[in-house]
Design a protein around this motif. Structure first.
Motif, PDB file in Angstrom:
ATOM      1  N   MET A  23      50.075   6.697   2.392  1.00  0.00           N
ATOM      2  CA  MET A  23      50.141   5.315   2.870  1.00  0.00           C
ATOM      3  C   MET A  23      50.896   5.252   4.198  1.00  0.00           C
ATOM      4  O   MET A  23      50.477   4.578   5.135  1.00  0.00           O
ATOM      5  N   MET A 125      51.558  -3.606   1.847  1.00  0.00           N
ATOM      6  CA  MET A 125      50.543  -2.553   1.677  1.00  0.00           C
ATOM      7  C   MET A 125      51.119  -1.368   0.902  1.00  0.00           C
ATOM      8  O   MET A 125      50.474  -0.839  -0.009  1.00  0.00           O
ATOM      9  N   ALA A 128      51.754  -2.408  -2.704  1.00  0.00           N
ATOM     10  CA  ALA A 128      50.499  -2.645  -3.448  1.00  0.00           C
ATOM     11  C   ALA A 128      49.729  -1.354  -3.679  1.00  0.00           C
ATOM     12  O   ALA A 128      48.975  -1.250  -4.647  1.00  0.00           O
ATOM     13  N   GLY A 129      49.909  -0.362  -2.803  1.00  0.00           N
ATOM     14  CA  GLY A 129      49.042   0.808  -2.863  1.00  0.00           C
ATOM     15  C   GLY A 129      49.622   2.037  -3.525  1.00  0.00           C
ATOM     16  O   GLY A 129      48.882   2.827  -4.114  1.00  0.00           O
ATOM     17  N   THR A 132      50.022   1.805  -7.785  1.00  0.00           N
ATOM     18  CA  THR A 132      48.715   1.562  -8.403  1.00  0.00           C
ATOM     19  C   THR A 132      47.860   2.827  -8.332  1.00  0.00           C
ATOM     20  O   THR A 132      47.291   3.268  -9.336  1.00  0.00           O
ATOM     21  N   THR A 133      47.792   3.412  -7.135  1.00  0.00           N
ATOM     22  CA  THR A 133      46.928   4.580  -6.968  1.00  0.00           C
ATOM     23  C   THR A 133      47.480   5.774  -7.755  1.00  0.00           C
ATOM     24  O   THR A 133      46.717   6.518  -8.384  1.00  0.00           O
ATOM     25  N   PHE A 199      45.331 -11.006 -14.032  1.00  0.00           N
ATOM     26  CA  PHE A 199      45.696 -11.683 -12.774  1.00  0.00           C
ATOM     27  C   PHE A 199      46.108 -13.115 -13.092  1.00  0.00           C
ATOM     28  O   PHE A 199      45.335 -13.839 -13.724  1.00  0.00           O
ATOM     29  N   ARG A 201      46.555 -16.980 -12.174  1.00  0.00           N
ATOM     30  CA  ARG A 201      45.964 -17.953 -11.248  1.00  0.00           C
ATOM     31  C   ARG A 201      46.475 -19.348 -11.586  1.00  0.00           C
ATOM     32  O   ARG A 201      46.878 -19.599 -12.721  1.00  0.00           O
ATOM     33  N   ALA A 256      38.572  -3.949 -11.665  1.00  0.00           N
ATOM     34  CA  ALA A 256      39.714  -3.076 -11.373  1.00  0.00           C
ATOM     35  C   ALA A 256      40.367  -3.434 -10.045  1.00  0.00           C
ATOM     36  O   ALA A 256      41.586  -3.288  -9.879  1.00  0.00           O
ATOM     37  N   PHE A 257      39.591  -3.907  -9.093  1.00  0.00           N
ATOM     38  CA  PHE A 257      40.150  -4.274  -7.792  1.00  0.00           C
ATOM     39  C   PHE A 257      40.097  -5.786  -7.567  1.00  0.00           C
ATOM     40  O   PHE A 257      40.159  -6.253  -6.429  1.00  0.00           O
ATOM     41  N   GLY A 258      39.968  -6.538  -8.631  1.00  0.00           N
ATOM     42  CA  GLY A 258      39.887  -7.985  -8.487  1.00  0.00           C
ATOM     43  C   GLY A 258      38.495  -8.386  -8.032  1.00  0.00           C
ATOM     44  O   GLY A 258      37.549  -7.596  -8.047  1.00  0.00           O
ATOM     45  N   ARG A 262      40.539 -12.738  -3.181  1.00  0.00           N
ATOM     46  CA  ARG A 262      41.741 -11.892  -3.256  1.00  0.00           C
ATOM     47  C   ARG A 262      41.424 -10.443  -3.647  1.00  0.00           C
ATOM     48  O   ARG A 262      42.295  -9.721  -4.127  1.00  0.00           O
ATOM     49  N   CYS A 264      41.108  -6.580  -3.724  1.00  0.00           N
ATOM     50  CA  CYS A 264      42.051  -5.586  -3.194  1.00  0.00           C
ATOM     51  C   CYS A 264      41.669  -5.146  -1.776  1.00  0.00           C
ATOM     52  O   CYS A 264      40.549  -4.714  -1.536  1.00  0.00           O
ATOM     53  N   GLY A 266      42.969  -2.608  -0.308  1.00  0.00           N
ATOM     54  CA  GLY A 266      43.057  -1.154  -0.180  1.00  0.00           C
ATOM     55  C   GLY A 266      42.052  -0.421  -1.055  1.00  0.00           C
ATOM     56  O   GLY A 266      42.175   0.792  -1.260  1.00  0.00           O
ATOM     57  N   ALA A 270      42.029   3.505  -1.823  1.00  0.00           N
ATOM     58  CA  ALA A 270      42.393   3.989  -3.163  1.00  0.00           C
ATOM     59  C   ALA A 270      41.303   4.924  -3.699  1.00  0.00           C
ATOM     60  O   ALA A 270      41.588   6.011  -4.213  1.00  0.00           O
TER      61      ALA A 270
HETATM   62  C1  HEM Z   1      43.744   2.359  -7.708  1.00  0.00           C
HETATM   63  C2  HEM Z   1      44.508   1.673  -6.891  1.00  0.00           C
HETATM   64  C3  HEM Z   1      44.523   0.172  -6.778  1.00  0.00           C
HETATM   65  C4  HEM Z   1      44.226  -0.781  -7.712  1.00  0.00           C
HETATM   66  C5  HEM Z   1      43.786  -0.577  -9.154  1.00  0.00           C
HETATM   67  C6  HEM Z   1      44.398  -2.073  -7.061  1.00  0.00           C
HETATM   68  C7  HEM Z   1      44.157  -3.287  -7.681  1.00  0.00           C
HETATM   69  C8  HEM Z   1      44.268  -4.514  -7.051  1.00  0.00           C
HETATM   70  C9  HEM Z   1      43.902  -5.771  -7.649  1.00  0.00           C
HETATM   71  C10 HEM Z   1      43.357  -5.950  -9.048  1.00  0.00           C
HETATM   72  C11 HEM Z   1      44.148  -6.742  -6.750  1.00  0.00           C
HETATM   73  C12 HEM Z   1      43.862  -8.238  -6.909  1.00  0.00           C
HETATM   74  C13 HEM Z   1      44.975  -8.932  -7.647  1.00  0.00           C
HETATM   75  C14 HEM Z   1      44.637 -10.397  -7.865  1.00  0.00           C
HETATM   76  O1  HEM Z   1      43.505 -10.814  -7.699  1.00  0.00           O
HETATM   77  O2  HEM Z   1      45.568 -11.134  -8.238  1.00  0.00           O
HETATM   78  C15 HEM Z   1      44.701  -6.104  -5.574  1.00  0.00           C
HETATM   79  C16 HEM Z   1      45.118  -6.756  -4.441  1.00  0.00           C
HETATM   80  C17 HEM Z   1      45.637  -6.127  -3.339  1.00  0.00           C
HETATM   81  N1  HEM Z   1      45.698  -4.776  -3.106  1.00  0.00           N
HETATM   82 FE1  HEM Z   1      45.162  -3.335  -4.389  1.00  0.00          FE
HETATM   83  N2  HEM Z   1      44.807  -1.871  -5.776  1.00  0.00           N
HETATM   84  C18 HEM Z   1      44.889  -0.523  -5.549  1.00  0.00           C
HETATM   85  C19 HEM Z   1      45.231   0.103  -4.368  1.00  0.00           C
HETATM   86  C20 HEM Z   1      45.607  -0.545  -3.218  1.00  0.00           C
HETATM   87  C21 HEM Z   1      45.927   0.104  -1.971  1.00  0.00           C
HETATM   88  C22 HEM Z   1      45.855   1.624  -1.720  1.00  0.00           C
HETATM   89  C23 HEM Z   1      46.313  -0.877  -1.106  1.00  0.00           C
HETATM   90  C24 HEM Z   1      46.723  -0.771   0.334  1.00  0.00           C
HETATM   91  C25 HEM Z   1      46.285   0.143   1.182  1.00  0.00           C
HETATM   92  C26 HEM Z   1      46.199  -2.137  -1.800  1.00  0.00           C
HETATM   93  C27 HEM Z   1      46.473  -3.363  -1.246  1.00  0.00           C
HETATM   94  C28 HEM Z   1      46.250  -4.571  -1.865  1.00  0.00           C
HETATM   95  C29 HEM Z   1      46.575  -5.855  -1.267  1.00  0.00           C
HETATM   96  C30 HEM Z   1      47.208  -6.073   0.099  1.00  0.00           C
HETATM   97  C31 HEM Z   1      46.186  -6.835  -2.184  1.00  0.00           C
HETATM   98  C32 HEM Z   1      46.315  -8.349  -2.054  1.00  0.00           C
HETATM   99  C33 HEM Z   1      45.032  -8.928  -1.502  1.00  0.00           C
HETATM  100  C34 HEM Z   1      45.130 -10.430  -1.367  1.00  0.00           C
HETATM  101  O3  HEM Z   1      45.795 -11.074  -2.187  1.00  0.00           O
HETATM  102  O4  HEM Z   1      44.525 -10.968  -0.439  1.00  0.00           O
HETATM  103  N3  HEM Z   1      45.761  -1.900  -3.071  1.00  0.00           N
HETATM  104  N4  HEM Z   1      44.729  -4.742  -5.777  1.00  0.00           N
END
Ligand code: HEM
Length: 329
Positions: A23, A125, A128-129, A132-133, A199, A201, A256-258, A262, A264, A266, A270
């Motif tokens: 990161m 960043m 968040a990253g 999780t990863t 999540f 809301r 998994a990533f939303g 909103r 993700c 990243g 990831a």
């Molecule tokens: C396997 C790894 C990851 C998983 C499972 C994951 C999962 C998520 C999920 C579920 C959300 C949405 C949450 C919601 O809707 O309330 C989210 C948001 C976010 N993730 Fe990830 N994430 C991962 C890796 C990363 C990485 C590597 C980064 C940065 C490089 C990152 C940056 C973000 C950011 C900045 C948000 C907020 C987006 C927003 O609210 O506009 N994530 N992530």
């Protein structure tokens, strides 16, 4: 007997370091820098503070987190000042993009990001990253250890790829595109593990979803884990079966990533980290998960194995001559 090439490690701790380094490299081109160790320790304090009661005594986790955050902001200030002073425009990283965008917006205050906003974005960043990863990869290694047939198919794909690609320290995006089975392993691991299990809301207006009336102002939790394990959406949901993703998933069944606004930011990074890790692990090591306990840590922001997943890892010297040695056992 354990040979000198064999290591026993707590996988999740090791992975947090790897993902943190990746990161920092992507965000700020920070590599082999003395600032890294302190930064990582301070980020751990900030993450711990996020789960702590907000009690403002100097010795509390909460206050330690606040102090750590101040130190992180000073370090980021230093990096930004240095970039501006030397007009280092040659880095192609996240921070540089924000700085350049900021300058491009000129004097129009409405579009300018303040330095505090840029620093907040970088810190967000990393937080968040990194964990999780690291957790996602840990679960993936555990699932592979428990599913020899999947591992065999994956190994065949990765060894085939290793023979095709040019030797060197880096994999290219084109190489990652040549990993269809590994991509499904990644997706299936994310489905089974539900790293972000729900999540929260807030309903901004009265609405109705599938007959349920929801009032403005209600707090709603999207229960991702239940969706990922719903037998109406996934056949045999508790079986680790990457080929289930040969077919398209039903809408909104993979969260998994939303989803939506909103989603993700990243997500692609990831997935790339998970694929690169898989390739390196499979082509360079054999390993064995020592503790098969699946209990989840209660005091964590994400779904994380309580044991940290201790593994015994042995480096394989010559991958072409010793294919029998690959695998988790
Ligand atoms: C396997 C790894 C990851 C998983 C499972 C994951 C999962 C998520 C999920 C579920 C959300 C949405 C949450 C919601 O809707 O309330 C989210 C948001 C976010 N993730 Fe990830 N994430 C991962 C890796 C990363 C990485 C590597 C980064 C940065 C490089 C990152 C940056 C973000 C950011 C900045 C948000 C907020 C987006 C927003 O609210 O506009 N994530 N992530």
């Amino acid at each position: 007997m354990i040979s000198e090439k064999t290591l026993i490690l707590i996988l999740v701790s090791y992975l947090v370091q790897i993902t943190f380094k990746a990161m920092c490299r992507m965000l700020m081109s920070l590599e082999d820098d003395p600032k890294l160790q302190m930064l990582q320790e301070d980020i751990t304090h900030v993450c711990e503070a996020m789960l702590a009661f907000p009690i403002r005594f100097p010795w509390t986790r909460f206050c330690k987190g606040l102090r750590a955050r101040k130190r992180i902001m000073s370090t980021l200030d230093l990096i930004m000042t240095e970039r501006r002073r030397c007009s280092q425009g040659n880095q192609k990283d996240f921070m540089q993009c924000l700085l350049v965008e900021d300058e491009k917006s000129g004097s129009d205050e409405a579009y300018r990001m303040t330095d505090t906003e840029i620093k907040d974005n970088v810190l967000t960043m990393i937080i968040a990253g990194q964990d999780t990863t690291a957790s996602a990869i840990t679960w993936m290694v555990k699932y592979l250890g428990e599913n020899q047939d999947v591992l065999d198919t994956l190994r065949a794909e990765q060894l085939h790829l290793a023979e095709k690609i040019s030797p060197g320290p880096s994999l290219t995006l084109e190489d990652l595109a040549e990993m269809p089975y590994a991509s499904k392993v990644v997706k299936e691991s994310l489905r089974m593990a539900s790293i972000v299990p729900w999540f929260p809301r807030l309903a901004l207006q009265d609405c109705e979803i599938e007959g349920f009336k929801i009032k403005k102002g209600w707090n709603i939790n999207v229960d991702v884990k239940s969706i990922h394990l719903d037998p109406n959406l996934y056949n045999g949901p508790n079986k680790f079966n990457p080929t289930r993703f040969n077919d398209d998933s039903k809408p909104y069944s993979f969260l998994a990533f939303g989803m939506g606004a909103r989603t993700c930011l990243g997500m692609n990074m990831a997935k790339a980290m998970m694929l690169v890790f898989l390739h390196r692990l499979i082509t360079t090591y054999k390993w064995k998960v020592i503790d098969s306990d699946s209990s989840i840590e209660k005091w964590a922001l994400f779904s994380r194995l309580k044991s940290g997943c201790p593994v015994q890892v042995t480096r394989i010297d010559n991958r072409k001559d010793d294919t029998s040695a690959y695998g988790s056992h």
